[in-house]
Design a protein around this motif. Structure first.
Motif, PDB file in Angstrom:
ATOM      1  N   LYS A  97     -21.230 -10.837 -12.175  1.00 47.57           N
ATOM      2  CA  LYS A  97     -20.428 -11.659 -12.848  1.00 47.57           C
ATOM      3  C   LYS A  97     -19.019 -12.195 -12.354  1.00 47.57           C
ATOM      4  O   LYS A  97     -18.354 -12.324 -13.105  1.00 47.57           O
ATOM      5  CB  LYS A  97     -20.312 -11.329 -14.444  1.00 47.57           C
ATOM      6  N   ARG A  98     -19.135 -11.606 -11.041  1.00 47.19           N
ATOM      7  CA  ARG A  98     -17.813 -11.762 -10.335  1.00 47.19           C
ATOM      8  C   ARG A  98     -16.535 -11.082 -10.916  1.00 47.19           C
ATOM      9  O   ARG A  98     -15.524 -11.653 -11.078  1.00 47.19           O
ATOM     10  CB  ARG A  98     -17.353 -13.400 -10.167  1.00 47.19           C
ATOM     11  N   ALA A 139     -13.094 -13.168 -11.425  1.00 47.18           N
ATOM     12  CA  ALA A 139     -13.277 -14.730 -11.701  1.00 47.18           C
ATOM     13  C   ALA A 139     -12.533 -15.014 -13.209  1.00 47.18           C
ATOM     14  O   ALA A 139     -12.791 -16.135 -13.581  1.00 47.18           O
ATOM     15  CB  ALA A 139     -14.535 -15.121 -11.823  1.00 47.18           C
ATOM     16  N   PHE A 157     -10.931 -14.449 -17.245  1.00 48.22           N
ATOM     17  CA  PHE A 157     -11.529 -14.259 -18.365  1.00 48.22           C
ATOM     18  C   PHE A 157     -13.117 -14.428 -18.636  1.00 48.22           C
ATOM     19  O   PHE A 157     -13.414 -15.693 -17.909  1.00 48.22           O
ATOM     20  CB  PHE A 157     -10.839 -14.627 -19.771  1.00 48.22           C
ATOM     21  N   LEU A 185     -16.091 -16.270 -19.451  1.00 47.75           N
ATOM     22  CA  LEU A 185     -16.239 -17.699 -20.385  1.00 47.75           C
ATOM     23  C   LEU A 185     -17.289 -17.706 -21.342  1.00 47.75           C
ATOM     24  O   LEU A 185     -17.105 -18.367 -22.606  1.00 47.75           O
ATOM     25  CB  LEU A 185     -16.502 -18.774 -19.345  1.00 47.75           C
ATOM     26  N   SER A 215      -8.071 -22.627 -12.628  1.00 50.42           N
ATOM     27  CA  SER A 215      -9.301 -23.478 -12.848  1.00 50.42           C
ATOM     28  C   SER A 215      -9.155 -24.178 -14.076  1.00 50.42           C
ATOM     29  O   SER A 215     -10.032 -24.968 -14.448  1.00 50.42           O
ATOM     30  CB  SER A 215     -10.569 -22.712 -12.612  1.00 50.42           C
TER      31      SER A 215
END
Ligand code: COA
Length: 275
Positions: free
Chosen positions: A27-28, A66, A68, A70, A139
């Motif tokens: 999950k990166r 990557a 928190f 999502l 992002s």
């Protein structure tokens, strides 16, 4: 007590260097509530762990983190205010109340993706080294929100107004070299050299007097937002406290080695603690 095993984090020890590795590579290394709870526990323990002299935070696989999670932090906690508040408190606790004020030097080793909420982990560390090939980005704007949590505060702490506005408003990804240019990290190196450079920096820090390192970072973080009078009073008291805590009598030894023995130059190297 540290547990032997954590689901989302791996701990490795090498001399006084403790590696804390965010460990959800599939999950990166996204920061889920479960990971936040584990990190809150781990950082509390490492803070008082005599074996840990320098702590390096990094990610398993090809990502630093990557950001928190999502799904698990955002979508799954919608409509669950108590669980959300609990996860938010753990995230804030380990990053800004513990990691930022960790009493020993900390280094973020950014091996790959570093997005959104991962900036909090990055900035809460004292020093940071990135792979040239790492990918950074805020992002949030790309998925219709602003950099919330403490991400905007982290960016405001670390980079200039122009760079902050650019990365906040565009959400454009950038690499490790660009992160170094904007001073989000101290420097970047090709990924193949990242570990070696990080270990070398950690070893350099471990050759210095721990009580002085602690005082150095605590004083910086404390006086940054004080006025001159408060800072003067604080620094005076801190100097006395540091001297009382210096059981190795480092300052006395260092002065003797320079002024009497003429055996070292403090401008160029560290004194011999073991003398
Ligand atoms: N939260 C939850 N899951 C995440 C995640 C995040 N922030 N980032 C990645 N993942 C998950 C993906 O959903 C995918 O899970 P799946 O295999 O169950 O489908 C897995 O990690 C791999 O992601 P993928 O996108 O296939 O990997 P990639 O190497 O092609 O791309 C990123 C990596 C980091 C560029 C991409 O995953 C991404 O943009 N992630 C979101 C980053 C972000 O916006 N973070 C801000 C959050 S505050």
């Amino acid at each position: 007590m540290l547990k032997d095993h954590y689901e989302n984090v791996r701990i490795e020890r090498d001399g006084g260097l403790t590696w804390v590795i965010l460990n959800r590579p599939e999950k990166r290394n996204a920061l889920s509530p479960a990971l936040h709870y584990e990190m809150a526990e781990i950082i509390d323990e490492l803070e008082v762990d005599p074996e840990t002299q320098v702590m390096v935070l990094t990610g398993a696989g090809d990502s630093f983190s990557a950001g928190f999670d999502l799904r698990e932090y955002f979508r799954n906690l919608e409509g669950k205010p108590i669980e959300k508040a609990r996860a938010k408190r753990a995230a804030h606790h380990w990053t800004w109340e513990r990691l930022y004020y960790f009493p020993k030097p900390t280094i973020a080793m950014v091996n790959g993706h570093c997005f959104g909420g991962a900036f909090q982990v990055l900035v809460a560390c004292d020093l940071a080294i990135a792979a040239d090939e790492a990918a950074f980005g805020l992002s949030e704007i790309n998925w219709g929100v602003y950099p919330g949590g403490m991400v905007t505060k982290a960016v405001a702490e670390a980079v200039s107004y122009r760079d902050a506005m650019y990365i906040i408003l565009t959400g454009r990804p950038f690499d490790g070299r660009e992160a170094a240019r904007m001073r989000l990290v101290n420097f970047s190196v090709p990924r193949a050299q990242l570990r070696e450079e990080t270990v070398s920096l950690a070893n350099e820090l471990m050759s210095k007097l721990p009580v002085a390192l602690s005082a150095a970072k605590e004083a910086y973080k404390a006086v940054k937002h004080m006025d001159f009078h408060q800072a003067f009073e604080y620094m005076t008291a801190k100097t006395i406290a540091t001297s009382a805590l210096d059981v190795d009598k480092g300052r006395t030894k260092a002065l003797g080695q320079f002024l009497d023995d003429k055996s070292y130059r403090p401008g160029l190297q560290g004194f011999r603690v073991e003398d």
